[in-house]
Write a protein that holds these residues in place. Structure first.
Motif, mmCIF file in Angstrom:
data_model
loop_
_atom_site.group_PDB
_atom_site.id
_atom_site.type_symbol
_atom_site.label_atom_id
_atom_site.label_comp_id
_atom_site.label_asym_id
_atom_site.label_seq_id
_atom_site.Cartn_x
_atom_site.Cartn_y
_atom_site.Cartn_z
ATOM 1 N N SER A 6 0.809 -1.227 0.000
ATOM 2 C CA SER A 6 0.000 0.000 0.000
ATOM 3 C C SER A 6 0.837 1.270 0.000
ATOM 4 C CB SER A 6 -0.946 0.015 1.212
ATOM 5 O OG SER A 6 -0.213 -0.098 2.420
ATOM 6 N N GLY A 7 2.131 1.151 0.284
ATOM 7 C CA GLY A 7 2.997 2.333 0.276
ATOM 8 C C GLY A 7 3.671 2.557 1.604
ATOM 9 N N THR A 8 4.947 2.189 1.702
ATOM 10 C CA THR A 8 5.683 2.348 2.950
ATOM 11 C C THR A 8 6.921 3.197 2.708
ATOM 12 O OG1 THR A 8 6.485 1.132 4.896
ATOM 13 C CG2 THR A 8 7.167 0.287 2.760
ATOM 14 N N ILE A 9 7.310 3.966 3.709
ATOM 15 C CA ILE A 9 8.448 4.881 3.615
ATOM 16 C C ILE A 9 9.425 4.527 4.729
ATOM 17 C CG2 ILE A 9 9.206 7.282 3.738
ATOM 18 C CD1 ILE A 9 6.278 8.027 2.911
ATOM 19 N N ALA A 10 10.679 4.236 4.365
ATOM 20 C CA ALA A 10 11.714 3.929 5.344
ATOM 21 C C ALA A 10 12.700 5.079 5.404
ATOM 22 C CB ALA A 10 12.436 2.639 4.968
ATOM 23 N N VAL A 11 12.863 5.660 6.579
ATOM 24 C CA VAL A 11 13.796 6.771 6.777
ATOM 25 C C VAL A 11 15.040 6.213 7.470
ATOM 26 C CG1 VAL A 11 14.118 9.087 7.691
ATOM 27 C CG2 VAL A 11 11.822 8.328 7.021
ATOM 28 N N LEU A 12 16.197 6.411 6.854
ATOM 29 C CA LEU A 12 17.438 5.832 7.360
ATOM 30 C C LEU A 12 18.316 6.881 8.019
ATOM 31 C CD1 LEU A 12 18.404 3.499 4.351
ATOM 32 C CD2 LEU A 12 16.709 3.131 6.177
ATOM 33 N N GLY A 13 19.133 6.426 8.979
ATOM 34 C CA GLY A 13 20.094 7.319 9.612
ATOM 35 C C GLY A 13 21.334 7.496 8.763
ATOM 36 N N GLY A 14 21.796 6.412 8.126
ATOM 37 C CA GLY A 14 22.915 6.489 7.196
ATOM 38 C C GLY A 14 22.419 6.881 5.821
ATOM 39 N N GLY A 15 23.272 6.664 4.815
ATOM 40 C CA GLY A 15 22.863 6.985 3.454
ATOM 41 C C GLY A 15 21.736 6.077 2.971
ATOM 42 N N VAL A 16 21.162 6.418 1.826
ATOM 43 C CA VAL A 16 20.027 5.638 1.318
ATOM 44 C C VAL A 16 20.418 4.218 0.917
ATOM 45 C CG1 VAL A 16 18.517 7.503 0.539
ATOM 46 C CG2 VAL A 16 20.348 6.706 -0.954
ATOM 47 N N ASN A 17 21.706 3.928 0.869
ATOM 48 C CA ASN A 17 22.158 2.566 0.582
ATOM 49 C C ASN A 17 22.806 1.900 1.795
ATOM 50 O OD1 ASN A 17 24.280 4.356 0.501
ATOM 51 N ND2 ASN A 17 25.308 3.414 -1.255
ATOM 52 N N ASP A 18 22.584 2.460 2.978
ATOM 53 C CA ASP A 18 23.127 1.891 4.215
ATOM 54 C C ASP A 18 22.065 0.973 4.819
ATOM 55 O OD1 ASP A 18 24.733 1.395 6.449
ATOM 56 O OD2 ASP A 18 23.918 3.117 7.546
ATOM 57 N N ILE A 19 22.138 -0.305 4.491
ATOM 58 C CA ILE A 19 21.105 -1.261 4.900
ATOM 59 C C ILE A 19 21.460 -1.835 6.264
ATOM 60 C CG2 ILE A 19 19.862 -3.356 4.264
ATOM 61 C CD1 ILE A 19 20.800 -2.820 1.362
ATOM 62 N N TYR A 20 20.639 -1.512 7.257
ATOM 63 C CA TYR A 20 20.868 -2.020 8.610
ATOM 64 C C TYR A 20 19.522 -2.203 9.293
ATOM 65 C CZ TYR A 20 22.849 -2.894 13.158
ATOM 66 O OH TYR A 20 23.184 -3.497 14.331
ATOM 67 N N PRO A 21 19.297 -3.382 9.889
ATOM 68 C CA PRO A 21 20.216 -4.515 10.027
ATOM 69 C C PRO A 21 20.367 -5.291 8.712
ATOM 70 C CG PRO A 21 18.085 -5.088 10.933
ATOM 71 C CD PRO A 21 18.002 -3.633 10.566
ATOM 72 N N PRO A 22 21.464 -6.050 8.570
ATOM 73 C CA PRO A 22 21.721 -6.762 7.310
ATOM 74 C C PRO A 22 20.601 -7.715 6.913
ATOM 75 C CG PRO A 22 23.685 -6.762 8.707
ATOM 76 C CD PRO A 22 22.574 -6.216 9.539
ATOM 77 N N GLU A 23 19.918 -8.294 7.900
ATOM 78 C CA GLU A 23 18.852 -9.244 7.570
ATOM 79 C C GLU A 23 17.649 -8.590 6.899
ATOM 80 O OE1 GLU A 23 18.408 -8.600 12.152
ATOM 81 O OE2 GLU A 23 20.037 -8.724 10.682
ATOM 82 N N ASN A 24 17.630 -7.239 6.873
ATOM 83 C CA ASN A 24 16.548 -6.533 6.190
ATOM 84 C C ASN A 24 16.890 -6.197 4.736
ATOM 85 O OD1 ASN A 24 14.666 -6.599 8.190
ATOM 86 N ND2 ASN A 24 14.890 -4.479 8.847
ATOM 87 N N GLN A 25 17.928 -6.846 4.197
ATOM 88 C CA GLN A 25 18.318 -6.604 2.807
ATOM 89 C C GLN A 25 17.142 -6.831 1.847
ATOM 90 O OE1 GLN A 25 21.657 -5.997 1.320
ATOM 91 N NE2 GLN A 25 20.451 -5.705 -0.544
#
Length: 362
Positions: free
Chosen positions: A162-181
């Motif tokens: 339906s539309g989700t927005i993820a706001v990250l603390g690092g850059g837009v390619n900083d995937i954390y935690p790794p299991e959320n790849q």
């Protein structure tokens, strides 16, 4: 609103990346000079006027490297003043100077609700977050969270279609935690990733309050599902309240430490949330309007202030934050004069410009 020239967009990125210039100073410089290009040209003189060293604006080559890194992952830059800059963020004080995004940026203009909570969440808490997110999506709301473990992950999973927005603390390619790849990649395809940090940057502790501020700023309200008393989710809730957003809390057992934070929010006036009907009821009776300010960054003539005025204002500052209008009244000076003097004191590292029109001694 007319589109910003590309040269000004790049200048705003350079100004935002200048060391010791945060969102408040960035906004003040735009107000005073009307553009980032003019502000960058004026910075050396402003900083040296009182015998202080000049600010070092990043060289254009460094900014081009950041843009090239973004191009490699198809990230898009939105700067304050762009026509697609989220209207909801223009209402917070001060708005983020820029956003890097991946995915569907049109989601940032939708009415959204944030769902945040414990990283080590109970199965029940995750079920509640996932269900709330799914139902909010069915009602037409976007869902905002921070891609962390636990409640964040459940909220994103429940609102993927339906539309989700993820706001990250690092850059837009900083995937954390790794299991959320895998979840991250699905959000890029179906939702939107947002970050204020440079592309490729790894998240530091200092980045999370800025991230939380964007999470609440993008939202009409923030729902907290499980949080201990000393929790980042409670910081997001506090920021939401300061921004005029509704704060909701899901009640929990007093025997579970993960419910102490949410129960304390309820004790202090948060809205009880047992289902989406509580959220919709609050929005219907206490609707928040996201109309941006009439002209948040109108160009104005640069105003010079004498060294005497600067020193008189500096003498009134203390480590305790003081409203700028209080300084203007105390000295019988126009607000514009005080604002200009405080900007110079900030550039000399003798004052800290804070949100909400406050200032303190550095």
């Amino acid at each position: 609103m007319t589109a910003l020239p590309e040269a000004e967009r790049i200048a705003r990125l350079r100004l935002a990346r200048t060391d010791r210039i945060g969102p408040v100073t960035f906004s003040q410089l735009l107000k005073r000079f009307g553009s980032a290009e003019q502000a960058i040209r004026a910075l050396p003189d402003l900083a040296k006027r009182h015998g202080r060293s000049a600010y070092t604006v990043p060289p254009l080559s460094l900014i081009e490297d950041e843009i090239a890194a973004a191009d490699r992952i198809a990230a898009r830059l939105i700067v304050l003043g762009d026509t697609n800059y989220p209207a909801s963020l223009t209402t917070i004080d001060p708005p983020p100077p820029l956003l890097w995004t991946r995915g569907d940026v049109s989601l940032l203009s939708r009415d959204s609700v944030a769902i945040v909570g414990a990283r080590i969440a109970s199965a029940g808490g995750q079920r509640i977050a996932r269900g709330l997110a799914q139902q909010l999506g069915e009602m037409g709301y976007g869902v905002v969270s921070g891609l962390a473990r636990g409640i964040d992950t459940a909220a994103h999973s429940g609102s993927l279609t339906s539309g989700t927005i993820a706001v990250l603390g690092g850059g837009v390619n900083d995937i954390y935690p790794p299991e959320n790849q895998s979840l991250y990649e699905q959000i890029v395809d179906q939702g939107c990733i947002v970050s204020e940090s440079p592309v490729g940057a790894r998240a530091q502790a200092r980045d999370f309050p800025r991230r939380n501020r964007i999470i609440s700023g993008l939202s009409k309200g923030v729902v907290v599902v499980e949080a201990e008393l000393k929790s980042g989710s409670l910081i997001t809730a506090r920021l939401a309240a300061e921004q005029g957003r509704d704060v909701f809390a899901v009640p929990g057992s007093p025997l579970d430490p993960r419910s102490r934070g949410t129960n304390d929010l309820l004790r202090n006036g948060a809205i009880l949330c047992e289902g989406v009907e509580d959220i919709e009821r609050a929005f219907t009776t206490l609707r928040i309007l996201f109309d941006p300010p009439a002209a948040p960054f109108d160009a104005s003539e640069p105003q010079d202030v004498s060294e005497d005025v600067v020193e008189r204002i500096a003498a009134l500052l203390s480590p305790v934050p003081t409203p700028q209008d209080e300084l203007a009244r105390a000295l019988g000076l126009p607000a514009a004069t005080v604002s200009a003097a405080l900007l110079e004191l900030s550039l000399m590292q003798r004052a800290s410009l804070l949100s909400g029109g406050l200032v303190s001694q550095s």
